[in-house]
Write an enzyme that holds these catalytic residues in place. Structure first.
Site, PDB file in Angstrom:
ATOM      1  CD  GLU A 180      14.217  17.076  46.068  1.00 37.99           C
ATOM      2  OE1 GLU A 180      14.886  16.907  45.020  1.00 37.99           O
ATOM      3  OE2 GLU A 180      12.998  16.922  46.120  1.00 37.99           O
ATOM      4  CB  CYS A 216      20.883  20.515  43.109  1.00 40.01           C
ATOM      5  SG  CYS A 216      19.332  21.188  43.556  1.00 40.01           S
TER       6      CYS A 216
HETATM    7  C1  UN1 Z   1      18.605  23.687  44.154  1.00 39.77           C
HETATM    8  O1  UN1 Z   1      19.618  24.005  43.560  1.00 39.77           O
HETATM    9  O2  UN1 Z   1      18.683  23.167  45.307  1.00 39.77           O
HETATM   10  O3  UN1 Z   1      15.396  24.885  39.276  1.00 39.77           O
HETATM   11  C2  UN1 Z   1      17.228  23.899  43.671  1.00 39.77           C
HETATM   12  C3  UN1 Z   1      16.079  25.709  39.860  1.00 39.77           C
HETATM   13  C4  UN1 Z   1      15.564  26.244  41.162  1.00 39.77           C
HETATM   14  C5  UN1 Z   1      15.778  25.248  42.240  1.00 39.77           C
HETATM   15  C6  UN1 Z   1      17.151  24.737  42.420  1.00 39.77           C
HETATM   16  N1  UN1 Z   1      14.167  26.515  41.029  1.00 39.77           N
HETATM   17  O4  UN1 Z   1      17.146  26.096  39.438  1.00 39.77           O
END
Ligand code: UN1
Length: 487
Positions: free
Chosen positions: A257, A291
């Site tokens: 990820e 992310c």
């Molecule tokens: C991340 O930033 O690593 O969709 C995950 C989202 C959260 C997950 C982000 N549920 O913003």
């Protein structure tokens, strides 16, 4: 004036006492004011073979525990998380600098994935397949895989572990967790919570959930070991380029990820009120350090000036400051290095002809933290800096004329995590959903805030991994095709 108790009280409430927090070499700082929270003892790289061996011993026991009974442990973990939600959420705020509601929201995601995994523990279904031979049956069966390494980033310091751990545990796999060096305290607190669940469960094998604290050498040991069949790693594309090939070299499995560079297309028919709310939430939430944060706005020329003007006005009212105050919407960046990278990106955008709104150091915030006003940058085109992920609240706005052009811009970046379109036109929406090259593609909702029920992850440099909901559990198990001759 903050709405949280002092740091010491938060640490104590999470079961982290002085003996655990002192005497080591890893200094942990709060992004709120830079104050030192702890000096933790690091796991020596030389200890990794023993950690992995403990996980293998736990696997020898856990794989034979019926899956619904394994689910019972995760059910208890969910209960303990419910009880600890306020304390753990406060620690996320203290250690990662997220605003209060986001710290609590993250713990809620942990609870949700536990609930999901409990149900899953009775649904690890395989297929039956028609055999071409008389008197034969074919089946697909799913079996526990073995120890699963979970490498997590600072920005979701607890939720990402739970997305992996809750599934891995019901699938029969022990978990070895290497959190970010920037957020080991929340990981220690999770281990305390897990230990309470395991004590109530009764006979969980020792070594079922382990934590190792330290740097890249620990991740390297996990990536290299053939006794760790699965490595789930969240972080930068740079990190993924190291971990992915290392795991592949020994034919291990990985769930990667990595970076995102998420876009929103705003079409002429879009409900702009709805779009403004979604843009602000997804571009400045977690100070642009998800992310899934919105980084690129691709707006039809006919609405661009109006939308950008509304956003500039909305940004001007955003309270930036101490994340412990209930009124704050934008907390600090994780550290000064992050702030420097943001400023460099803004400089490059200016040099490319970008018009920068905001992006100044925020006044009135606590000393010692990296507080910044979120920035909107009107760009003449998608230049190199726009195509990179800068982990900070920068939103690049670009214009488009045709939907083809907009979708081409959306796809023309190395990353492929999340994307969305705002439109009231069904043809445009469906066209976008067919052609976005991301793992997540939404209509009339922003790119962040993904629910745990869906498979989470993305394509291209985002790494291709999927975790959390849907059938992501299959990555944590080994598939066997069985043919039985009963003739
Ligand atoms: C991340 O930033 O690593 O969709 C995950 C989202 C959260 C997950 C982000 N549920 O913003």
């Amino acid at each position: 004036m903050t709405d949280l108790p002092a740091a010491a009280a938060i640490l104590t409430a999470c079961g982290l006492d002085a003996s655990l927090l002192t005497g080591g070499s890893l200094a942990v700082h709060s992004p709120i004011d830079g104050s030192e929270l702890a000096r933790l003892t690091e796991t020596p790289a030389a200890a990794m073979p023993a950690v992995i061996a403990r996980a293998q011993s736990a696997f020898a026991v856990w794989r034979h525990v019926p899956a619904p009974r394994r689910g019972e442990l995760v059910r208890l973990l969910g209960e303990e998380l419910r009880a600890a939600k306020a304390d753990l959420g406060a620690l996320v705020t203290l250690e990662a600098g997220k605003i209060l509601s986001e710290g609590l929201g993250e713990v809620q995601e942990m609870i949700d994935i536990c609930d999901f995994a409990v149900g899953l523990s009775r649904q690890l279904y395989g297929l039956t397949i028609a055999s071409e031979r008389p008197g034969h049956v074919m089946r697909e069966t799913w079996h526990p895989l073995g120890p699963c390494a979970v490498i997590t980033a600072f920005n979701f310091p607890v939720a990402v572990w739970s997305w992996n751990a809750a599934l891995a545990l019901v699938c029969g796999d022990p978990v070895i967790w290497k959190p970010s060096e920037k957020t080991p305290l929340t990981a220690l607190a999770c281990m305390k919570i897990f230990e309470r669940a395991a004590a109530r469960f009764g006979d969980a094998p020792e070594g079922l959930a382990q934590l190792v604290i330290g740097g890249a050498d620990l991740g390297a040991a996990l990536s290299a070991s053939p006794d760790v069949p699965l490595v789930s790693a969240t972080g930068s594309t740079r990190m993924g380029r190291i971990v992915g090939p290392e795991v592949a070299k020994r034919f291990g499995k990985s769930i990667l990820e990595l970076g995102g560079n998420n876009a929103m297309i705003v079409a002429p028919s879009a409900d702009l009120d709805m779009a403004v709310r979604a843009i602000v939430f997804s571009a400045v939430g977690t100070a642009g350090q998800r992310c899934t944060s919105l980084r690129r706005l691709i707006v039809h020329h006919s609405v661009k000036d109006q939308l950008v003007e509304r956003l500039i006005r909305a940004y001007a009212t955003l309270p930036v400051g101490d994340p412990r105050a209930a009124t704050t919407l934008v907390g600090p960046l994780i550290d000064a290095g992050s702030l420097a990278r943001m400023q460099t990106a803004l400089e490059r955008a200016r040099a490319d002809g970008g018009l920068v709104h905001g992006g100044r150091t925020a006044s009135g915030a606590p000393q010692g933290g990296a507080y910044v006003e979120p920035a909107i940058v009107e760009m003449p085109g998608q230049t190199a800096v726009v195509r990179e992920e800068t982990f900070a609240p920068i939103l690049y706005a670009m214009g488009y004329e045709t939907l083809d052009e907009a979708i081409a811009l959306q796809n023309d970046v190395p990353q492929g995590l999340s994307s969305c379109i705002f439109t009231l036109n069904l043809r445009e929406a469906e066209e976008f959903l067919q052609r976005s090259d991301c793992g997540i593609a939404n209509v009339n909702i922003g790119p962040s805030g993904a629910e745990i029920g869906g498979a989470f992850g993305g394509e291209k440099e985002t790494g291709g991994g999927r975790e959390s909901g849907s059938d992501a559990w299959k990555a944590y198990m080994r598939r066997a095709t069985n043919t039985v001759n009963y003739s």
